[in-house]
Design an enzyme around this catalytic site. Structure first.
Site, PDB file in Angstrom:
ATOM      1  N   ILE A  14       9.541   1.028  -1.224  1.00 30.65           N
ATOM      2  CA  ILE A  14       9.450   1.471  -1.722  1.00 30.65           C
ATOM      3  C   ILE A  14      10.110   3.442  -1.496  1.00 30.65           C
ATOM      4  CG2 ILE A  14       7.147   1.930  -2.514  1.00 30.65           C
ATOM      5  CD1 ILE A  14      10.072   1.477  -5.260  1.00 30.65           C
ATOM      6  N   SER A  36       1.569   6.587   8.309  1.00 29.42           N
ATOM      7  CA  SER A  36       2.481   5.873   8.116  1.00 29.42           C
ATOM      8  C   SER A  36       1.822   5.031   9.725  1.00 29.42           C
ATOM      9  CB  SER A  36       3.661   5.518   8.265  1.00 29.42           C
ATOM     10  OG  SER A  36       4.360   4.043   8.150  1.00 29.42           O
ATOM     11  N   ARG A  37       1.297   3.570   9.588  1.00 29.50           N
ATOM     12  CA  ARG A  37       0.887   3.272  10.548  1.00 29.50           C
ATOM     13  C   ARG A  37       1.889   2.751  12.000  1.00 29.50           C
ATOM     14  NH1 ARG A  37      -3.549  -1.237   8.837  1.00 29.50           N
ATOM     15  NH2 ARG A  37      -1.583  -1.536   7.292  1.00 29.50           N
ATOM     16  N   LYS A  90       2.870   3.237  -8.617  1.00 32.35           N
ATOM     17  CA  LYS A  90       2.501   2.223  -9.450  1.00 32.35           C
ATOM     18  C   LYS A  90       2.493   1.265  -8.735  1.00 32.35           C
ATOM     19  CE  LYS A  90       6.386  -0.871  -9.522  1.00 32.35           C
ATOM     20  NZ  LYS A  90       5.662  -2.573  -9.411  1.00 32.35           N
ATOM     21  N   ASP A 168       3.243  -6.859 -10.315  1.00 30.58           N
ATOM     22  CA  ASP A 168       3.759  -6.150  -9.051  1.00 30.58           C
ATOM     23  C   ASP A 168       4.739  -5.400 -10.221  1.00 30.58           C
ATOM     24  OD1 ASP A 168       3.675  -4.133  -7.257  1.00 30.58           O
ATOM     25  OD2 ASP A 168       5.656  -4.544  -7.749  1.00 30.58           O
TER      26      ASP A 168
END
Length: 307
Positions: A14, A36-37, A90, A168
């Site tokens: 996303i 971010s990992r 969201k 979702d």
């Protein structure tokens, strides 16, 4: 006016498909960092955890949180405690209670919190709301069916507790419903849960409006081929149909014009406006409907799901 520096947390599908392009098109924001990992964004400073970002980049005023709902809570708390404005992808959280706690924290710290509902920015949602104003709604039918393998490939978190499952995408329909119609509440729900998952792959809801109209909703993540995102509103003045997730609208079969399709551009324009006014925007109505569906819904076991 100088663009607001913003960081994106959670560089997944996303973020790459929607948030990063929308920020790049926005004159109100400048992408300054990514957290971010496992992923990196070229051209900006990258961090593997939000704490390191908060310590090292006090110049970045805003954070866009695109991580899944469960781990997002502590990230949001950390950002708000550090005095950063926060945008939430969201659904805004795994529970109603945690989002209410974030609202209170944002108020205490004097920063902006924006819980986004991207489908509300679809081109025909606002025209639909205006057309329905003053009319009597008799019945609403929602059909929201798509292919989970197309939209969430390999994403195990959606099947875990707190991952929402079919809600979702289904919450997108509920975000439109709560934007265009009077308040509704859940009266019945059936949740179809694969035997190897903890969240539903399909759900059927019945809701009732405070003015007496009934709403039926059919959510399913097993639809292959053409995808269906449709809301039909029967009124005393005709039948309004929102199709393709709110990007097309018709009244009694006659197509009505919409605007340009740029949901996430609308989100970041709204965020810029909130920053300018110092106001937060957190509407929990769609999340409450999902929460209530889980609370009173009957669970039906269905075949295991394999991605």
């Amino acid at each position: 006016m100088a663009a607001t520096k913003i960081a994106v947390v959670g560089i997944g599908k996303i973020a790459r498909d929607q948030h990063l392009p929308a920020i790049a098109r926005s004159g109100a924001f400048e992408l300054a960092a990514a957290i971010s990992r496992n992923e990196r964004v070229e051209g900006v400073e990258n961090f593997t955890d939000i704490q390191a970002f908060l310590r090292n980049r006090p110049d970045v005023a805003a954070v866009s949180l695109c991580a899944p709902p469960r781990p997002r809570l502590q990230m949001a708390v950390s950002a708000l405690e550090a005095g950063r404005h926060v945008l939430l992808e969201k659904p805004p959280g795994a529970t109603v209670g945690e989002v209410e706690a974030l609202v209170a924290l944002a108020r205490k710290k004097g920063v902006v919190l924006f819980a986004t509902w991207h489908s509300r920015f679809a081109s025909c949602v606002e025209p639909a709301r205006r057309w329905l104003s003053g009319k009597t709604i008799r019945h609403v039918e929602i059909v929201w069916k798509e292919d989970v393998r197309r939209w969430h490939p390999g994403q195990a978190w959606i099947w875990e507790a707190g991952g929402f499952g079919v809600f979702d995408p289904g919450i997108n329909a509920l975000s439109i419903l709560t934007a265009i119609a009077p308040p509704v509440f859940v009266t019945d729900a059936t949740l179809e849960v694969p035997e190897n998952c903890q969240t539903p792959i399909a759900a059927q809801l019945t809701m009732r409006g405070v003015t007496g109209f009934e709403v039926t909703a059919d959510f399913d993540w097993r639809q292959e081929g053409p995808q269906t995102w449709e809301i039909r509103v029967d009124t005393d003045a005709g039948l309004l149909v929102l199709a393709d997730g709110g990007s097309r609208m018709s009244i009694d079969g006659e197509q009505r014009p919409g605007g340009l399709e740029a949901e996430y551009d609308g989100i970041y324009a709204r965020f810029a406006g909130l920053l300018a006014s110092g106001e937060s925007d957190v509407d929990l109505a769609p999340l409450k409907l999902v929460s209530d569906a889980f609370m009173i819904g009957r669970t039906v076991d269905v075949d295991a799901f394999h991605d």
